[in-house]
Design an enzyme around this catalytic site. Structure first.
Site, PDB file in Angstrom:
ATOM      1  N   ASN A  26     -12.590  -8.295  20.343  1.00  0.00           N
ATOM      2  CA  ASN A  26     -14.042  -8.437  20.171  1.00  0.00           C
ATOM      3  C   ASN A  26     -14.717  -8.854  21.469  1.00  0.00           C
ATOM      4  O   ASN A  26     -15.847  -8.443  21.756  1.00  0.00           O
ATOM      5  CB  ASN A  26     -14.353  -9.441  19.056  1.00  0.00           C
ATOM      6  CG  ASN A  26     -14.411  -8.783  17.696  1.00  0.00           C
ATOM      7  OD1 ASN A  26     -15.179  -7.853  17.474  1.00  0.00           O
ATOM      8  ND2 ASN A  26     -13.584  -9.265  16.771  1.00  0.00           N
ATOM      9  N   ARG A 103      -8.974 -22.122  16.407  1.00  0.00           N
ATOM     10  CA  ARG A 103      -9.042 -23.584  16.423  1.00  0.00           C
ATOM     11  C   ARG A 103     -10.164 -24.042  15.507  1.00  0.00           C
ATOM     12  O   ARG A 103     -11.266 -23.482  15.519  1.00  0.00           O
ATOM     13  CB  ARG A 103      -9.353 -24.091  17.840  1.00  0.00           C
ATOM     14  CG  ARG A 103      -8.289 -23.823  18.878  1.00  0.00           C
ATOM     15  CD  ARG A 103      -7.243 -24.905  18.899  1.00  0.00           C
ATOM     16  NE  ARG A 103      -7.808 -26.202  19.286  1.00  0.00           N
ATOM     17  CZ  ARG A 103      -7.100 -27.334  19.283  1.00  0.00           C
ATOM     18  NH1 ARG A 103      -5.847 -27.329  18.895  1.00  0.00           N
ATOM     19  NH2 ARG A 103      -7.650 -28.474  19.652  1.00  0.00           N
ATOM     20  N   HIS A 121     -15.809 -13.151  11.216  1.00  0.00           N
ATOM     21  CA  HIS A 121     -14.699 -13.316  10.278  1.00  0.00           C
ATOM     22  C   HIS A 121     -14.457 -11.992   9.576  1.00  0.00           C
ATOM     23  O   HIS A 121     -15.415 -11.314   9.174  1.00  0.00           O
ATOM     24  CB  HIS A 121     -15.021 -14.404   9.252  1.00  0.00           C
ATOM     25  CG  HIS A 121     -13.890 -14.650   8.298  1.00  0.00           C
ATOM     26  ND1 HIS A 121     -12.751 -15.324   8.670  1.00  0.00           N
ATOM     27  CD2 HIS A 121     -13.713 -14.292   7.002  1.00  0.00           C
ATOM     28  CE1 HIS A 121     -11.915 -15.375   7.635  1.00  0.00           C
ATOM     29  NE2 HIS A 121     -12.480 -14.756   6.615  1.00  0.00           N
TER      30      HIS A 121
END
Length: 214
Positions: A26, A103, A121
């Protein structure tokens, strides 16, 4: 009703900092969009990985973008986030984009950046949050999935949704084939979402992202 403040683009455009943990697919899609003029006024200021061997670091460097491996292993979350913040400030970043950054971020870090931090997501949130989203979708028997770009808050995958793109789940799909098709949607969705946020022409009402009128 609260008007969301857009990234500071008053200097010489919007400087984007991208946080990664892996191959940086991405991140490279965003970089291509900048290079091709699809994100006018934007530039990639720095790519930061919390894993030294992440493929996205070399890909960014190969494209002429400053890239730094800032390992999280062996550091407390607070110590690592302080180092990340210092680096983002050094490169005068206006907008932070999480792109496969594995993270969990503290409330202090997310509140600092607020509406200046985005994440992507691989599901249609709030469905299938967390890890292995495509596996979750297949196991659940969903017929449609997709991807979501959202602002980041202290709740994992819980921020206000900016943009979603859908992807049909085919009877023959495996986790790998479905993930590959969703990833293609991610590359388009992230670029479009960044353009929306950088424009500043929106407001957030409750949990709803709304394009400003006029």
């Amino acid at each position: 009703m609260s008007l969301t403040t857009s990234p500071d683009s008053t200097r010489n455009g919007t400087r984007i900092g991208i946080l990664i943990s892996g191959r940086g697919s991405n991140a490279m899609a965003i970089l291509r969009a900048v290079q091709e003029g699809r994100l006018p006024g934007c530039e990639i200021a720095v790519v930061i990985s919390n894993i030294a061997g992440a493929g996205g670091i070399e890909a960014a460097r190969g494209a002429g973008v400053p890239a730094v491996a800032l390992e999280s292993k062996g550091r407390s979350r607070a110590e690592h986030e302080q180092a990340v913040t210092a680096l983002l400030e050094k490169f005068r970043v206006d907008l932070v984009c999480l792109a496969g950054y594995m993270r969990l971020l503290s409330a202090e870090f997310t509140q600092r950046w607020g509406s200046r931090m985005l994440n992507i997501h691989p599901s249609l949130l709030p469905a299938f949050a967390g890890l292995h989203a495509q596996r979750q979708a297949l196991e659940y028997g969903a017929q449609v999935t997709g991807c979501t770009v959202h602002f980041v808050n202290e709740v994992m995958d819980g921020g206000v949704i900016v943009l979603q793109r859908t992807c049909e789940i085919l009877p023959e799909d495996t986790e790998d084939t479905l993930s590959a098709r969703v990833l293609r949607e991610e590359h388009q969705a992230y670029v479009e979402a960044i353009a929306r946020v950088v424009s500043g022409e929106y407001e957030v009402v409750g949990r709803r992202y709304l394009k400003s009128e006029g």
